[in-house]
Write a protein that holds these residues in place. Sequence first.
Motif, PDB file in Angstrom:
ATOM      1  N   MET A  33       8.729  17.822  13.098  1.00 39.77           N
ATOM      2  CA  MET A  33       9.100  17.002  13.667  1.00 39.77           C
ATOM      3  C   MET A  33       8.103  16.412  14.615  1.00 39.77           C
ATOM      4  N   GLY A  34       7.976  15.025  14.949  1.00 38.32           N
ATOM      5  CA  GLY A  34       7.071  14.702  15.863  1.00 38.32           C
ATOM      6  C   GLY A  34       7.956  13.897  17.053  1.00 38.32           C
ATOM      7  N   MET A  35       7.425  12.765  17.294  1.00 38.67           N
ATOM      8  CA  MET A  35       8.211  11.798  18.433  1.00 38.67           C
ATOM      9  C   MET A  35       9.255  11.129  17.639  1.00 38.67           C
ATOM     10  N   GLU A  36      10.405  11.696  17.301  1.00 33.84           N
ATOM     11  CA  GLU A  36      11.450  11.045  16.849  1.00 33.84           C
ATOM     12  C   GLU A  36      12.692  11.633  17.200  1.00 33.84           C
ATOM     13  N   LYS A  37      14.018  11.324  16.570  1.00 32.22           N
ATOM     14  CA  LYS A  37      15.062  11.578  17.114  1.00 32.22           C
ATOM     15  C   LYS A  37      15.643  12.587  16.017  1.00 32.22           C
ATOM     16  N   LEU A  38      15.748  13.746  16.048  1.00 37.02           N
ATOM     17  CA  LEU A  38      16.156  14.492  14.885  1.00 37.02           C
ATOM     18  C   LEU A  38      17.503  15.268  15.311  1.00 37.02           C
ATOM     19  N   GLY A  39      18.618  15.009  14.444  1.00 41.03           N
ATOM     20  CA  GLY A  39      20.048  15.417  14.728  1.00 41.03           C
ATOM     21  C   GLY A  39      19.762  16.811  13.810  1.00 41.03           C
ATOM     22  N   LEU A 176       9.565  16.462  24.663  1.00 45.48           N
ATOM     23  CA  LEU A 176      10.626  16.746  24.031  1.00 45.48           C
ATOM     24  C   LEU A 176      11.946  17.040  24.510  1.00 45.48           C
ATOM     25  N   LEU A 177      13.140  16.593  24.280  1.00 41.79           N
ATOM     26  CA  LEU A 177      14.308  16.853  24.949  1.00 41.79           C
ATOM     27  C   LEU A 177      15.356  17.515  23.887  1.00 41.79           C
ATOM     28  N   ILE A 178      15.759  18.621  24.051  1.00 42.29           N
ATOM     29  CA  ILE A 178      16.878  19.355  23.200  1.00 42.29           C
ATOM     30  C   ILE A 178      18.091  19.019  23.786  1.00 42.29           C
ATOM     31  N   VAL A 202      15.314   8.314  26.380  1.00 44.94           N
ATOM     32  CA  VAL A 202      14.222   8.868  25.298  1.00 44.94           C
ATOM     33  C   VAL A 202      13.589   7.478  24.826  1.00 44.94           C
ATOM     34  N   SER A 203      13.906   6.412  24.541  1.00 44.63           N
ATOM     35  CA  SER A 203      13.389   5.427  24.196  1.00 44.63           C
ATOM     36  C   SER A 203      12.145   4.761  25.153  1.00 44.63           C
ATOM     37  N   ARG A 204      12.750   4.611  26.495  1.00 46.22           N
ATOM     38  CA  ARG A 204      11.902   4.333  27.620  1.00 46.22           C
ATOM     39  C   ARG A 204      10.587   5.217  27.908  1.00 46.22           C
ATOM     40  N   ARG A 205      10.947   6.511  27.943  1.00 44.47           N
ATOM     41  CA  ARG A 205       9.993   7.432  28.186  1.00 44.47           C
ATOM     42  C   ARG A 205       9.246   8.081  26.937  1.00 44.47           C
ATOM     43  N   GLY A 206       9.553   7.421  25.671  1.00 48.26           N
ATOM     44  CA  GLY A 206       9.019   7.777  24.412  1.00 48.26           C
ATOM     45  C   GLY A 206       8.803   9.431  24.032  1.00 48.26           C
ATOM     46  N   MET A 207      10.089   9.777  24.070  1.00 52.99           N
ATOM     47  CA  MET A 207      10.333  11.513  24.168  1.00 52.99           C
ATOM     48  C   MET A 207      10.691  11.619  22.499  1.00 52.99           C
ATOM     49  N   GLY A 208      10.277  12.863  22.232  1.00 57.50           N
ATOM     50  CA  GLY A 208      10.945  13.383  20.999  1.00 57.50           C
ATOM     51  C   GLY A 208      12.328  13.908  21.317  1.00 57.50           C
ATOM     52  N   LEU A 209      13.446  14.055  20.659  1.00 54.22           N
ATOM     53  CA  LEU A 209      14.875  14.589  20.809  1.00 54.22           C
ATOM     54  C   LEU A 209      15.183  15.285  19.670  1.00 54.22           C
ATOM     55  N   ILE A 210      15.909  16.291  20.055  1.00 52.46           N
ATOM     56  CA  ILE A 210      16.442  17.177  19.092  1.00 52.46           C
ATOM     57  C   ILE A 210      18.064  17.037  19.653  1.00 52.46           C
ATOM     58  N   LEU A 211      18.877  16.760  18.809  1.00 53.62           N
ATOM     59  CA  LEU A 211      20.406  16.395  19.202  1.00 53.62           C
ATOM     60  C   LEU A 211      21.093  17.406  18.321  1.00 53.62           C
ATOM     61  N   ILE A 212      21.780  18.450  18.888  1.00 54.34           N
ATOM     62  CA  ILE A 212      22.659  19.144  18.384  1.00 54.34           C
ATOM     63  C   ILE A 212      24.204  18.911  18.217  1.00 54.34           C
ATOM     64  N   SER A 213      24.905  18.750  17.227  1.00 52.87           N
ATOM     65  CA  SER A 213      26.260  18.074  17.391  1.00 52.87           C
ATOM     66  C   SER A 213      26.806  18.471  15.956  1.00 52.87           C
TER      67      SER A 213
END
Length: 280
Positions: A33-39, A176-178, A202-213
């Motif tokens: 993954m790169g700078m994206e939002k991965l669930g 990256l934010l997990i 996440v959008s404003r700071r341009g971070m990647g995100l791993i969202l566990i749910s």
Amino acid sequence: MRVDIEDLRIGFPGRLSGGTGLHFAVRGVDLAMGMEKLGIVGESGSGKSLTARAVIGLTPSGALVRAKKILFDGIDILGASPRTLGAIRGRRAGLILQDPKFALNPVMTAGAQIAEPLQLHKKLSRKAARAAAVDLLAQVQIRNPRAVADRYPHELSGGMGQRVMIAMMLAGDPELLIADEPTSALDATVQAEILRLIEDLVSRRGMGLILISHDLPLVAHFCDRVMVMYAGRVVETLRAAELVRSRHPYTQGLLACLPSLNHPRRRLPVMTRDPAWDAA
């Protein structure tokens, strides 16, 4: 920022078939993954949290971690020194845990806990770190941030505690934010507020995100891609917009088990599991 994992396996000592051996809770996971939002979705025990924690080398001390590679922006996590890992955790990558009641230090004020990584990673003075902590509390939309900065975790509501944890993770300006089930301990109204806040940050700071749910509709709405895990393995990876058109029977079974107000059913279906899904 880029994360690359190949053939990740995480095992724990245990007794298998009457003998001593390893139980592998994560088996052969690949992730890129790169700078994206991965669930990452799946049932409890499917290996979601362990996989995400492996990205920053935060697996339990008793775990045996094997992989062909675990790279965080080119840094070899498996071979990294404690100093290198310390420079990644809290600075380049932040981890939001499930329940602020257990994640926050009960004997430190909210402001002190946010100021600590600012002093550690950015070398701010105590006064400057305090001011920056108050500003971060304002950024996560806490009313009267100066007063909240002086409160202890037991004096905060669940939603306020979760916002404090988010502010802590933002202190190092991570790439990256997990977020590990960041709304599981909150009521439905507060859940929506926290998710909107994370999405905005996440959008404003341009971070990647791993969202566990466990919440498939939430992930489908919130993320760019979805990785579905079952019994420690990845059974399917697809674009979030295509989740409802998934092909794997396990993902289809999870979707079929969701209750619907528009199409109520007297009984939700029970998933029929195929032993082939659990194949090593």
